[in-house]
Design a protein around this motif. Structure first.
Motif, PDB file in Angstrom:
ATOM      1  N   ARG A 165       0.838  -1.207   0.000  1.00  0.00           N
ATOM      2  CA  ARG A 165       0.000   0.000   0.000  1.00  0.00           C
ATOM      3  C   ARG A 165       0.868   1.250   0.000  1.00  0.00           C
ATOM      4  O   ARG A 165       0.614   2.201  -0.751  1.00  0.00           O
ATOM      5  N   ARG A 166       1.916   1.262   0.813  1.00  0.00           N
ATOM      6  CA  ARG A 166       2.791   2.427   0.864  1.00  0.00           C
ATOM      7  C   ARG A 166       3.586   2.576  -0.430  1.00  0.00           C
ATOM      8  O   ARG A 166       3.796   3.692  -0.916  1.00  0.00           O
ATOM      9  N   PHE A 167       4.002   1.459  -1.007  1.00  0.00           N
ATOM     10  CA  PHE A 167       4.728   1.556  -2.272  1.00  0.00           C
ATOM     11  C   PHE A 167       3.815   2.097  -3.374  1.00  0.00           C
ATOM     12  O   PHE A 167       4.222   2.966  -4.155  1.00  0.00           O
ATOM     13  N   ALA A 168       2.579   1.593  -3.443  1.00  0.00           N
ATOM     14  CA  ALA A 168       1.624   2.096  -4.437  1.00  0.00           C
ATOM     15  C   ALA A 168       1.342   3.580  -4.199  1.00  0.00           C
ATOM     16  O   ALA A 168       1.195   4.358  -5.149  1.00  0.00           O
ATOM     17  N   SER A 169       1.273   3.980  -2.931  1.00  0.00           N
ATOM     18  CA  SER A 169       1.071   5.395  -2.598  1.00  0.00           C
ATOM     19  C   SER A 169       2.231   6.233  -3.111  1.00  0.00           C
ATOM     20  O   SER A 169       2.043   7.367  -3.588  1.00  0.00           O
ATOM     21  N   TRP A 170       3.439   5.693  -3.013  1.00  0.00           N
ATOM     22  CA  TRP A 170       4.641   6.399  -3.468  1.00  0.00           C
ATOM     23  C   TRP A 170       4.578   6.661  -4.971  1.00  0.00           C
ATOM     24  O   TRP A 170       4.793   7.792  -5.432  1.00  0.00           O
ATOM     25  N   VAL A 171       4.254   5.628  -5.717  1.00  0.00           N
ATOM     26  CA  VAL A 171       4.146   5.795  -7.171  1.00  0.00           C
ATOM     27  C   VAL A 171       3.032   6.780  -7.508  1.00  0.00           C
ATOM     28  O   VAL A 171       3.212   7.686  -8.344  1.00  0.00           O
ATOM     29  N   ALA A 172       1.880   6.632  -6.867  1.00  0.00           N
ATOM     30  CA  ALA A 172       0.738   7.507  -7.156  1.00  0.00           C
ATOM     31  C   ALA A 172       1.047   8.957  -6.799  1.00  0.00           C
ATOM     32  O   ALA A 172       0.728   9.874  -7.569  1.00  0.00           O
ATOM     33  N   TRP A 173       1.671   9.186  -5.641  1.00  0.00           N
ATOM     34  CA  TRP A 173       2.012  10.560  -5.215  1.00  0.00           C
ATOM     35  C   TRP A 173       2.958  11.214  -6.220  1.00  0.00           C
ATOM     36  O   TRP A 173       2.791  12.382  -6.583  1.00  0.00           O
ATOM     37  N   THR A 174       3.957  10.457  -6.674  1.00  0.00           N
ATOM     38  CA  THR A 174       4.930  11.005  -7.622  1.00  0.00           C
ATOM     39  C   THR A 174       4.263  11.395  -8.934  1.00  0.00           C
ATOM     40  O   THR A 174       4.581  12.443  -9.520  1.00  0.00           O
ATOM     41  N   VAL A 175       3.328  10.573  -9.402  1.00  0.00           N
ATOM     42  CA  VAL A 175       2.627  10.866 -10.655  1.00  0.00           C
ATOM     43  C   VAL A 175       1.699  12.066 -10.486  1.00  0.00           C
ATOM     44  O   VAL A 175       1.693  12.980 -11.321  1.00  0.00           O
ATOM     45  N   MET A 176       0.936  12.092  -9.407  1.00  0.00           N
ATOM     46  CA  MET A 176      -0.074  13.150  -9.242  1.00  0.00           C
ATOM     47  C   MET A 176       0.556  14.523  -9.019  1.00  0.00           C
ATOM     48  O   MET A 176       0.049  15.528  -9.507  1.00  0.00           O
ATOM     49  N   THR A 177       1.658  14.570  -8.286  1.00  0.00           N
ATOM     50  CA  THR A 177       2.300  15.856  -8.008  1.00  0.00           C
ATOM     51  C   THR A 177       3.404  16.177  -9.009  1.00  0.00           C
ATOM     52  O   THR A 177       3.897  17.301  -9.031  1.00  0.00           O
ATOM     53  N   SER A 178       3.800  15.192  -9.819  1.00  0.00           N
ATOM     54  CA  SER A 178       4.939  15.328 -10.729  1.00  0.00           C
ATOM     55  C   SER A 178       6.146  15.844  -9.953  1.00  0.00           C
ATOM     56  O   SER A 178       6.784  16.827 -10.335  1.00  0.00           O
ATOM     57  N   SER A 179       6.437  15.158  -8.858  1.00  0.00           N
ATOM     58  CA  SER A 179       7.546  15.545  -7.985  1.00  0.00           C
ATOM     59  C   SER A 179       8.654  14.502  -8.037  1.00  0.00           C
ATOM     60  O   SER A 179       8.465  13.405  -8.568  1.00  0.00           O
ATOM     61  N   GLU A 180       9.801  14.843  -7.487  1.00  0.00           N
ATOM     62  CA  GLU A 180      10.923  13.911  -7.434  1.00  0.00           C
ATOM     63  C   GLU A 180      10.622  12.819  -6.410  1.00  0.00           C
ATOM     64  O   GLU A 180      10.250  13.111  -5.270  1.00  0.00           O
ATOM     65  N   HIS A 181      10.811  11.579  -6.804  1.00  0.00           N
ATOM     66  CA  HIS A 181      10.332  10.471  -5.981  1.00  0.00           C
ATOM     67  C   HIS A 181      11.010  10.388  -4.622  1.00  0.00           C
ATOM     68  O   HIS A 181      10.385   9.996  -3.638  1.00  0.00           O
ATOM     69  N   LEU A 182      12.268  10.789  -4.522  1.00  0.00           N
ATOM     70  CA  LEU A 182      12.968  10.699  -3.243  1.00  0.00           C
ATOM     71  C   LEU A 182      12.589  11.834  -2.295  1.00  0.00           C
ATOM     72  O   LEU A 182      13.069  11.878  -1.159  1.00  0.00           O
ATOM     73  N   LEU A 183      11.723  12.753  -2.730  1.00  0.00           N
ATOM     74  CA  LEU A 183      11.245  13.837  -1.879  1.00  0.00           C
ATOM     75  C   LEU A 183       9.821  13.574  -1.394  1.00  0.00           C
ATOM     76  O   LEU A 183       9.150  14.483  -0.905  1.00  0.00           O
ATOM     77  N   ALA A 184       9.374  12.331  -1.507  1.00  0.00           N
ATOM     78  CA  ALA A 184       8.028  11.978  -1.050  1.00  0.00           C
ATOM     79  C   ALA A 184       7.918  12.151   0.461  1.00  0.00           C
ATOM     80  O   ALA A 184       8.912  12.052   1.190  1.00  0.00           O
ATOM     81  N   PRO A 185       6.721  12.429   0.962  1.00  0.00           N
ATOM     82  CA  PRO A 185       6.543  12.624   2.412  1.00  0.00           C
ATOM     83  C   PRO A 185       6.811  11.347   3.202  1.00  0.00           C
ATOM     84  O   PRO A 185       6.736  10.236   2.670  1.00  0.00           O
ATOM     85  N   GLY A 186       7.123  11.534   4.474  1.00  0.00           N
ATOM     86  CA  GLY A 186       7.428  10.395   5.340  1.00  0.00           C
ATOM     87  C   GLY A 186       6.265   9.457   5.543  1.00  0.00           C
ATOM     88  O   GLY A 186       6.457   8.309   5.972  1.00  0.00           O
ATOM     89  N   SER A 187       5.033   9.919   5.260  1.00  0.00           N
ATOM     90  CA  SER A 187       3.874   9.036   5.355  1.00  0.00           C
ATOM     91  C   SER A 187       3.912   7.944   4.302  1.00  0.00           C
ATOM     92  O   SER A 187       3.183   6.954   4.399  1.00  0.00           O
ATOM     93  N   ILE A 188       4.772   8.131   3.295  1.00  0.00           N
ATOM     94  CA  ILE A 188       4.911   7.151   2.209  1.00  0.00           C
ATOM     95  C   ILE A 188       6.300   6.518   2.226  1.00  0.00           C
ATOM     96  O   ILE A 188       6.448   5.305   2.334  1.00  0.00           O
ATOM     97  N   LEU A 189       7.311   7.354   2.079  1.00  0.00           N
ATOM     98  CA  LEU A 189       8.690   6.879   1.967  1.00  0.00           C
ATOM     99  C   LEU A 189       9.382   7.000   3.321  1.00  0.00           C
ATOM    100  O   LEU A 189       9.510   8.114   3.847  1.00  0.00           O
TER     101      LEU A 189
END
Length: 293
Positions: free
Chosen positions: A198-222
């Protein structure tokens, strides 16, 4: 004459001091030259750029990481690595329409001061080649021209703000994987659809929706890096990210479909129902277009 400018701190100070009196044409001509000057960390906090164009977009409509459709179309011919160039282009777009320092522009995009300034320090040698600087500036202006006439701009600023502590809700995840979930211990060949996935899927989804750098994802995910702590969970996340995007495992095709459904549902709530704040200044309606992971 512009190409032969003796770029340095004294020159930069003189140019920025007279920005108010420089014609629009000369301002545009100076942009590739200004890219060749990277202020020191101390100086970059005080040297500010003025906006170079009036536009129908602002920092809210600029993603932290340029989407592939933007980058490939406008910057794809440039030879440098895309990660830094994408970040530099986003920062320069903000400076183009709002002005400010590198750090201020980075802050509006959710980047740290050091990351914003360091981007141009790392690209400094590349920008010192006038051909590179001119090609980058031309691509940036072409992208800005297109954004200026786009009527369905995405409010990435609203997405970054709303998803700052987001992850796929557990109840939503269980509904998404209802026919795939199996309690532990898992039989051989059955992928885990529990909380880690669930957290990994959230990581991919967050990166796509915000078009942000994946290693800057919030701690709730990464999971954040903790010095001296066991970071194997984060390491396994980063490893699967590489596998998912470069050499996907068999179950990743199904996972991609699941993430796509969650992404469409979430951006509909964020964009189509965003009726009060964050709407484009040009009076257009928020974009609710389909996004594929």
């Amino acid at each position: 004459m512009v190409d032969a400018a003796p770029v340095g701190l004294a020159w930069f100070r003189r140019v920025t001091a007279i920005q108010h009196y420089v014609s629009p044409g000369l301002t545009m001509a100076l942009q590739p030259v200004l890219l060749r000057f990277t202020p020191s960390p101390k100086a970059s906090r005080i040297h500010s750029f003025l906006p170079t164009r009036r536009a129908n977009f602002d920092h809210r409509h600029i993603p932290q990481r340029l989407p592939d459709t933007w980058f490939d179309r406008f910057f794809g011919q440039l030879p440098a690595g895309s990660r830094l160039l994408r970040r530099a282009a986003a920062i320069r777009l903000v400076l183009m329409v709002e002005g400010g320092t590198y750090a201020q522009a980075g802050h509006l995009l959710g980047l740290s001061d050091g990351m914003a300034r360091g981007t141009f320090a790392l690209l400094n040698q590349w920008f010192k080649n006038s051909t590179n600087a001119q090609a980058f500036t031309a691509a940036l202006n072409n992208l800005a021209d297109e954004l200026d006439v786009t009527t369905d701009l995405i409010d990435y600023g609203n997405r970054r703000r709303q998803l700052a502590d987001w992850s796929i809700p557990p109840d939503d995840w269980r509904a998404l994987v209802a026919d795939r979930y199996r309690p532990r211990p898992l039989p051989p060949g059955i992928p885990d659809c529990g909380d880690r996935k669930r957290r990994f899927a959230s990581w991919v989804a967050w990166t796509v929706m915000t078009s942000s750098e994946h290693l800057l994802a919030p701690g709730s995910i990464l999971p954040p890096v903790r010095p001296g702590a066991d970071n194997r969970f984060r390491t396994s996340f980063v490893f699967e990210w590489y596998i998912f995007h470069r050499r996907p495992w068999a179950h990743h095709a199904e996972l991609r479909d699941i993430i796509n459904r969650q992404v469409q549902r979430t951006i509909e709530a964020l964009d189509c129902h965003n009726g009060t704040s964050g709407e484009p200044d040009n009076g257009s309606t928020p974009s609710c277009s389909k996004i594929d992971v």
